[in-house]
Design an enzyme around this catalytic site. Structure first.
Site, PDB file in Angstrom:
ATOM      1  CG  ASP A  11      -2.184   2.078  -4.351  1.00 32.10           C
ATOM      2  OD1 ASP A  11      -1.412   1.669  -3.456  1.00 32.10           O
ATOM      3  OD2 ASP A  11      -2.348   1.490  -5.427  1.00 32.10           O
ATOM      4  CB  SER A  23      -0.953   0.078   1.201  1.00 33.76           C
ATOM      5  OG  SER A  23      -1.970  -0.904   1.102  1.00 33.76           O
ATOM      6  CB  SER A  31      -0.961  -1.924  -3.591  1.00 34.67           C
ATOM      7  OG  SER A  31      -0.364  -0.740  -3.147  1.00 34.67           O
TER       8      SER A  31
END
Length: 384
Positions: A300, A260, A298
């Site tokens: 974001d 992340s 991830s």
């Protein structure tokens, strides 16, 4: 013109010390704290080694606190907007930011399972330091990335008291980077990652504005890493244990690119909430310059705010204390492109600083995260 800071406060080289300088003109500290009023504090927690014993360690984590108007300015709103490139993550308080376009609390960043402690710690700290504000309601912004490859993430080592310490430590000036604060146990492109920052000066007419970026970088697959347009992740001959070591004895390694990234964008240019949102939407272009394609695993999440138009909150009680009309100033939309470019440039450099200002780290169960090798990187970039 003052040269931007090329070494971290502890003397470690930043990206510019290796000759890696993305476009644009940085501020004096080349940090989010170049934006007047912005303060950043850290608490770094590193202890123990060997096998994971939940609640005992090893501990490789911490807390980062970012205060848009400093510790004295909590409760005075900034125009703000946010953008989620991928929602596999958490940033609390954003529903209220979407509603009113304002940020009036500190931002804390830590590990995924510490969001609750950050939220409680922020509320307690505001109640102690700004009791008049706490009499209303508080929706702190608390964000996270996952450090469970190196850290005892379920051990509850981040407590509300630790969060208060990070808030109390917030200062202006040059910032430590790499394995500090919330970024302590993070990895980036399967190298040691963590906290990174950069800034850009933007001249518009007779006024120079500052755009500052702070990232907690914990994203990207090794094969994607790109620096100066060269895919160095494919060429650097460094072990890649993160993408080959099982997380547990009965589970596979984390998928490449998992992790992340949290990015905060600050500016003293007068922007309204929609323009802040537009700034937050430019963050992915800076990340893409470092190679990422945006993994499903991830989270974001990006937040942008403007410290201009400093006035008391217009969402607080009692209403009788609020003027009937509030006037603010904003940039014309057709002057925004230079600010957009500054975001992209500063995001790229923030990620590079998170990688460069770092050393190897060994965490729980002997899991190892190698640092980006400076000499090998210099050699690769000689003839780019």
């Amino acid at each position: 013109m003052t040269e931007p800071q090329v070494f971290s406060p502890d003397g470690r080289p930043r990206a510019r010390a290796l000759g890696i300088a993305p476009a644009g003109r940085p501020g004096a500290w080349n940090a989010i704290t170049d934006v007047p009023g912005v303060e950043v504090g850290y608490v770094t927690l590193i202890s123990g080694e060997g096998p994971l014993r939940v609640g005992e360690g090893p501990v490789r984590t911490g807390v980062t606190a970012v205060l848009a108007r400093g510790r004295a300015g909590v409760g005075r709103p900034c125009a703000a907007g946010r953008y989620a490139l991928n929602g596999n993550g958490e940033m609390t308080g954003t529903a209220w930011i979407d509603e009113v376009g304002q940020l009036s609390t500190p931002v804390t960043i830590s590990n995924t399972h510490a969001v609750g402690a950050c939220h409680t710690g922020s509320v307690r700290w505001i109640n102690t330091t700004h009791p008049a504000i706490a009499r209303e309601w508080l929706l702190p912004v608390c964000a996270e990335t996952w450090d469970g490859y190196l850290n005892d993430i379920n051990g509850e080592h981040v407590t509300p008291e630790i969060v208060a310490r990070a808030l109390d430590s917030a200062r202006s000036g040059p910032l430590a980077e790499g394995s500090v604060g919330g970024g302590t146990g993070m990895n980036c492109y399967a190298f040691k990652g963590g906290s990174g920052t950069a800034s850009r000066l933007v001249e518009l007419g007779e006024t120079t504005y500052t755009v500052g970026v702070f990232v907690q970088a914990n994203f990207g697959s090794r094969r994607e890493l790109t620096i100066g347009g060269r895919r160095v992740g494919l060429e650097l001959e460094v072990e890649n244990p993160m993408e080959s070591t099982p997380l547990h004895h009965d589970s596979p390694a984390a998928p490449g690119g998992a992790g992340s990234i949290i990015a905060l964008v600050a500016t003293d240019a007068p922007l309204d909430p929609l323009q802040c949102t537009a700034m937050a939407r430019r963050v992915p272009f800076g990340l893409a310059r470092s190679g990422t394609t945006g993994s499903l695993f991830s989270g974001d999440l990006f937040l942008a705010f403007s410290t201009a138009n400093d006035h008391p909150s217009d969402t607080a009680f009692p209403r009788t204390a609020t003027p009937e009309l509030i006037t603010s100033t904003r940039m014309p939309w057709n002057r925004m492109d230079s600010l957009y470019a500054a975001v992209v440039e500063a995001v790229e450099e923030s990620v590079l600083n998170a990688l460069v200002v770092n050393t190897d780290m060994v965490g729980r169960d002997g899991h190892r995260s190698p640092a980006l090798p400076h000499d090998a990187l210099r050699e690769l970039l000689k003839n780019r």
